[in-house]
Design an enzyme around this catalytic site. Structure first.
Site, PDB file in Angstrom:
ATOM      1  N   GLY A   1      25.599  22.058  41.132  1.00 17.62           N
ATOM      2  CA  GLY A   1      25.317  22.313  42.545  1.00 17.62           C
ATOM      3  C   GLY A   1      24.469  21.272  43.236  1.00 17.62           C
ATOM      4  O   GLY A   1      23.823  21.552  44.241  1.00 17.62           O
TER       5      GLY A   1
ATOM      6  N   ASN B   1      36.843  18.453  50.659  1.00 21.81           N
ATOM      7  CA  ASN B   1      36.442  18.275  49.262  1.00 21.81           C
ATOM      8  C   ASN B   1      35.736  16.941  49.101  1.00 21.81           C
ATOM      9  O   ASN B   1      36.030  15.980  49.812  1.00 21.81           O
ATOM     10  CB  ASN B   1      37.691  18.314  48.368  1.00 21.81           C
ATOM     11  CG  ASN B   1      37.367  18.120  46.889  1.00 21.81           C
ATOM     12  OD1 ASN B   1      36.491  18.781  46.349  1.00 21.81           O
ATOM     13  ND2 ASN B   1      38.060  17.175  46.246  1.00 21.81           N
TER      14      ASN B   1
ATOM     15  N   HIS C   1      35.208  13.969  46.377  1.00 21.05           N
ATOM     16  CA  HIS C   1      35.716  13.482  45.086  1.00 21.05           C
ATOM     17  C   HIS C   1      34.890  12.266  44.677  1.00 21.05           C
ATOM     18  O   HIS C   1      34.684  11.357  45.502  1.00 21.05           O
ATOM     19  CB  HIS C   1      37.206  13.133  45.180  1.00 21.05           C
ATOM     20  CG  HIS C   1      37.788  12.668  43.874  1.00 21.05           C
ATOM     21  ND1 HIS C   1      38.032  13.538  42.826  1.00 21.05           N
ATOM     22  CD2 HIS C   1      38.115  11.431  43.440  1.00 21.05           C
ATOM     23  CE1 HIS C   1      38.492  12.845  41.792  1.00 21.05           C
ATOM     24  NE2 HIS C   1      38.543  11.577  42.134  1.00 21.05           N
TER      25      HIS C   1
HETATM   26  C1  GRF Z   1      30.048  15.978  39.811  1.00 18.04           C
HETATM   27  O1  GRF Z   1      30.825  15.241  38.868  1.00 18.04           O
HETATM   28  C2  GRF Z   1      30.314  15.418  41.170  1.00 18.04           C
HETATM   29  O2  GRF Z   1      30.515  14.024  41.088  1.00 18.04           O
HETATM   30  C3  GRF Z   1      31.572  16.105  41.580  1.00 18.04           C
HETATM   31  O3  GRF Z   1      31.510  17.407  40.982  1.00 18.04           O
HETATM   32  C4  GRF Z   1      30.605  17.377  39.876  1.00 18.04           C
HETATM   33  C5  GRF Z   1      29.534  18.416  40.000  1.00 18.04           C
HETATM   34  O4  GRF Z   1      28.803  18.209  41.154  1.00 18.04           O
HETATM   35  N1  GRF Z   1      31.696  16.164  42.997  1.00 18.04           N
HETATM   36  P1  GRF Z   1      27.618  19.237  41.584  1.00 18.04           P
HETATM   37  O5  GRF Z   1      26.354  18.703  40.974  1.00 18.04           O
HETATM   38  O6  GRF Z   1      27.983  20.596  41.019  1.00 18.04           O
HETATM   39  O7  GRF Z   1      27.616  19.190  43.069  1.00 18.04           O
END
Ligand code: GRF
Length: 204
Positions: free
Chosen positions: A12, A108, A110
């Site tokens: 998160g 989204n 990415h």
């Molecule tokens: C990470 O690999 C990020 O790069 C991608 O999703 C994964 C988890 O991100 N967007 P988060 O810390 O849960 O936001």
């Protein structure tokens, strides 16, 4: 106020970047009305609770099959009826019926410069492993609209990040998060909530 639902699966940090941006006024006119995760143990849900935001778990594992999950997930989203759905490290395919119901209103983040290192199997650390394996000198992150494909919707914004000598996947992932993801996603939400990025009419 732009009602927003954020979907998460992991730590998160992107959700936290959004919450911090709202608190600091870098995102305005936006209310996070709920956070939904497919993973009951996602620390992202804890981050939501710490911010007094309803934190829901909708896991495909709790349904007899994917069709039943897709129907329930779509139904819940229609019930919440947000103006914007943000996928912030969300690892579950969005049901086609939800893409239809919220066409042009799902975004989204990415962790690569689409069309590089995206599509099936390219998520989380794997993205950075592949980028290092290929030997690219520049990577980054992309915010895009979600369509029925995987990482194929119209690109909203991108930010480049240099790969450095000796980078491990973990070090590169952290730099891409800090320098690109946590900058691009809050900015995109603020642009959408304040009309600098136009969305299609909301479906009834
Ligand atoms: C990470 O690999 C990020 O790069 C991608 O999703 C994964 C988890 O991100 N967007 P988060 O810390 O849960 O936001």
């Amino acid at each position: 106020m732009f009602k927003t639902v954020v979907c998460v699966s992991g730590g998160g940090t992107n959700l936290q970047a959004i919450l911090d941006a709202i608190d600091s006024g870098r995102i305005t006119n936006t209310e996070i009305m709920a956070v939904i995760s497919n993973n009951a143990k996602a620390y992202a849900l804890e981050r939501a609770r710490n911010h007094n935001i309803p934190a829901l778990c909708m896991s495909p594992k709790r349904y007899p099959d994917r069709e039943a999950f897709n129907a329930a997930f779509t139904e819940k989203m229609k019930e919440l009826n947000p103006d914007l759905i943000v996928l912030a490290g969300f690892l579950v395919a969005i049901p086609p019926a939800m893409v239809d119901a919220f066409e042009g209103r799902i975004i989204n983040i990415h962790p690569a410069l689409i069309p590089s290192f995206c599509g099936v199997g390219y998520y989380g650390l794997h993205v950075h492993e592949k980028a290092l394996e290929y030997g690219v000198k520049v990577t980054g992150a992309t915010v895009h609209f979600v369509d029925k494909g995987m990482d194929t919707g119209r690109i909203i914004s991108q930010k480049a990040v240099y790969v450095q000598e000796g980078d491990t996947p973990e070090v590169l992932q952290r730099r891409v998060m800090e320098e690109a993801e946590w900058v691009l996603l809050p900015r995109a939400i603020d642009d959408i909530a304040n009309g600098r990025i136009q969305l299609p009419e909301k479906k009834a």
